[in-house]
Design an enzyme around this catalytic site. Sequence first.
Site, PDB file in Angstrom:
ATOM      1  N   PHE A 200     -11.996 -37.862   7.201  1.00 40.39           N
ATOM      2  CA  PHE A 200     -13.276 -38.330   6.689  1.00 40.39           C
ATOM      3  C   PHE A 200     -14.083 -39.020   7.775  1.00 40.39           C
ATOM      4  O   PHE A 200     -13.549 -39.804   8.568  1.00 40.39           O
ATOM      5  CB  PHE A 200     -13.068 -39.359   5.564  1.00 40.39           C
ATOM      6  CG  PHE A 200     -12.417 -38.823   4.332  1.00 40.39           C
ATOM      7  CD1 PHE A 200     -13.179 -38.329   3.294  1.00 40.39           C
ATOM      8  CD2 PHE A 200     -11.033 -38.824   4.217  1.00 40.39           C
ATOM      9  CE1 PHE A 200     -12.575 -37.832   2.147  1.00 40.39           C
ATOM     10  CE2 PHE A 200     -10.417 -38.338   3.077  1.00 40.39           C
ATOM     11  CZ  PHE A 200     -11.189 -37.837   2.034  1.00 40.39           C
ATOM     12  N   ASP A 201     -15.383 -38.763   7.772  1.00 43.17           N
ATOM     13  CA  ASP A 201     -16.316 -39.729   8.330  1.00 43.17           C
ATOM     14  C   ASP A 201     -16.297 -40.932   7.394  1.00 43.17           C
ATOM     15  O   ASP A 201     -16.063 -40.781   6.191  1.00 43.17           O
ATOM     16  CB  ASP A 201     -17.713 -39.111   8.397  1.00 43.17           C
ATOM     17  CG  ASP A 201     -18.785 -40.149   8.605  1.00 43.17           C
ATOM     18  OD1 ASP A 201     -18.725 -40.842   9.635  1.00 43.17           O
ATOM     19  OD2 ASP A 201     -19.658 -40.288   7.730  1.00 43.17           O
ATOM     20  N   CYS A 202     -16.558 -42.107   7.939  1.00 37.63           N
ATOM     21  CA  CYS A 202     -16.510 -43.306   7.095  1.00 37.63           C
ATOM     22  C   CYS A 202     -17.895 -43.719   6.596  1.00 37.63           C
ATOM     23  O   CYS A 202     -18.149 -43.777   5.387  1.00 37.63           O
ATOM     24  CB  CYS A 202     -15.859 -44.455   7.853  1.00 37.63           C
ATOM     25  SG  CYS A 202     -15.671 -45.963   6.861  1.00 37.63           S
TER      26      CYS A 202
END
Length: 232
Positions: free
Chosen positions: A11-13
């Site tokens: 994931f990108d955060c």
Amino acid sequence: MPYEDIEVLTFDCYGTLIDWESGILGALSPWARRHGLNISDERLLELYGELEAKAEADGSRYRDVLARVMRDLHDLHGIPASRVAPDDESLLAVSLPSWPPFPDTVAALRLLAARYRLGILSNIDDDLFEGSARQLGVPFDWVVTAQQVGSYKPSEGNFHALLERVGGDSRRILHVAQSLYHDIGPARAVGLRTVWVNRRGAKPGSGATPASSARPDAEVGSLAELVEHLGL
């Protein structure tokens, strides 16, 4: 898109798990009012996206990138040094660890963690991410930050670092992100399958991320919708 062979979700955060646009506006809207600036929320987000991308070019730590964004905002609007508050430069960095998760994030991550191994690939410093990690409520098997890599997405080097850290066949990894510019384009360039979490929905423009024509393998409107797509 078939999901049967997926074992790892990365994931990108910020923008995907953490509601960074609300966090950015929570810091910048009061700043703009304090300086008597009549700037819409959408324009503040666009300015942030433009200035952040420029400030990341030299690979500085993200805390310094955020300070540079604030200095550039002051310069862009002709705010003299005599009107700059002592804590204006650190405004974004100080607020970042308290930026909230999206309402569906924590519950979705708990469901996903029961089936998949999870990773983070983020344009962030290690210490700043620690504050966000406490809010996300699940442990991650891998956390790869810009500070560790020495560069920022959309550099493909960040994704190569992620692949090296995770190891194994890239076909078992699905990268999940909100930013077409920072994530979907370069992730696909290195051979990852991608899901675009279109958090902005019908809002015009690309908000705090530069525009991009990158195309994901699949699109969802939320992490809750991703959970449904994965059959959980």
